[in-house]
Scaffold this motif. Structure first.
Motif: not given
Ligand code: GTP
Ligand code: MG
Length: 240
Positions: A1-15, A27-33
């Protein structure tokens, strides 16, 4: 199993930004959520994030009832990540100041580091595009100030594009983290450094937002001015 990575994106009015940036991140890397932490944005960002999550299992959303600040948004995201099996956790803005194209460079650098910081001030170069001069000077001198007061030598302590190895988030007392604005970035990196984690900075090109509005405020600056002294005191007391 490849090690997975989480990208946290906080949003306030960023539609608009959010709809464009999430696919570019994935699309940068298949390990990213992606985890969007939305504070009940009046413009409907949270609803759109929910729709995106419904069509792609790599996209997740946390909803909070109102605008509670950047720091607590990330803390909620960190806890969410630690409850799951992510090996790496990113902080990233929704507003395209942080170019998704840098993500593979972070993933390469984290192989030999505990915390990777995207730095706008490295090796005597300033890689900031389109910021008005007063904003740039504030950020530049804030970094010098933070360096002097905290005693932690980072080129860019206030930057918000970074990647943590899981053990850093497990090693820091997240419940003790108080700051909520830019100071949050300084506090997390200072705590990581004081705990002996290996921090590596990589150069990033930071571009000012072209869509949406900044959430920067005087109170956010004021918080950072005082917070660095608190960090210094806690370091002296051995409580970082
Ligand atoms: N969930 C949540 N997100 C926030 C909050 N404040 C800011 N954000 C998000 O955090 C990211 C950074 O905020 P920005 O407004 O871009 O702040 P900044 O980058 O310091 O300011 P600019 O350079 O002027 O854009 C963006 O994705 C914002 O939408 C908040 O209180 N809650
Ligand atoms: Mg921004």
């Amino acid at each position: 199993m490849p090690e997975r990575a989480l990208v946290i994106i906080p949003t306030y009015n960023e539609l608009n930004n959010l709809q464009l940036i999430v696919p570019q991140v994935l699309e940068q890397d298949p390990r990213l959520d992606v985890l969007v932490v939305d504070d009940n944005s009046p413009d409907g960002t949270g609803r759109v994030a929910e729709e995106m999550a419904g069509t792609n299992p790599r996209i997740h959303v946390l909803h909070r009832p109102g605008k509670l600040g950047l720091g607590t948004a990330y803390l909620a995201g960190f806890r969410w990540a630690l409850d799951r099996d992510y090996a790496f956790v990113f902080e990233m803005d929704a507003d395209f100041s942080h170019d998704p194209k840098h993500l593979p460079q972070f993933l390469a650098a984290i192989e030999d580091a505990d915390l990777v910081l995207g730095s706008r001030y490295l090796g005597g170069r300033v890689t900031v595009v389109n910021w008005p001069m007063p904003r740039l000077l504030l950020s530049y001198f804030a970094n010098i100030y933070a360096r002097v007061v905290t005693g932690v030598r980072l080129g860019d302590a206030t930057g918000g594009f970074k990647c943590f190895r899981r053990r850093v988030l497990e090693g820091i007392d997240l419940g003790a983290v108080r700051s909520n604005g830019y100071a949050f970035q300084i506090e997390m990196s200072t705590r990581a450094a004081r705990r002996g984690f290996r921090i590596v900075e990589i150069p990033i090109v930071f571009v000012d937002r072209t869509d949406g509005v900044s959430k920067m405020s005087k109170s956010i600056v004021r918080e950072a001015v005082w917070m660095v002294w608190r960090l210094r005191l806690l370091a002296i007391l051995g409580r970082l």
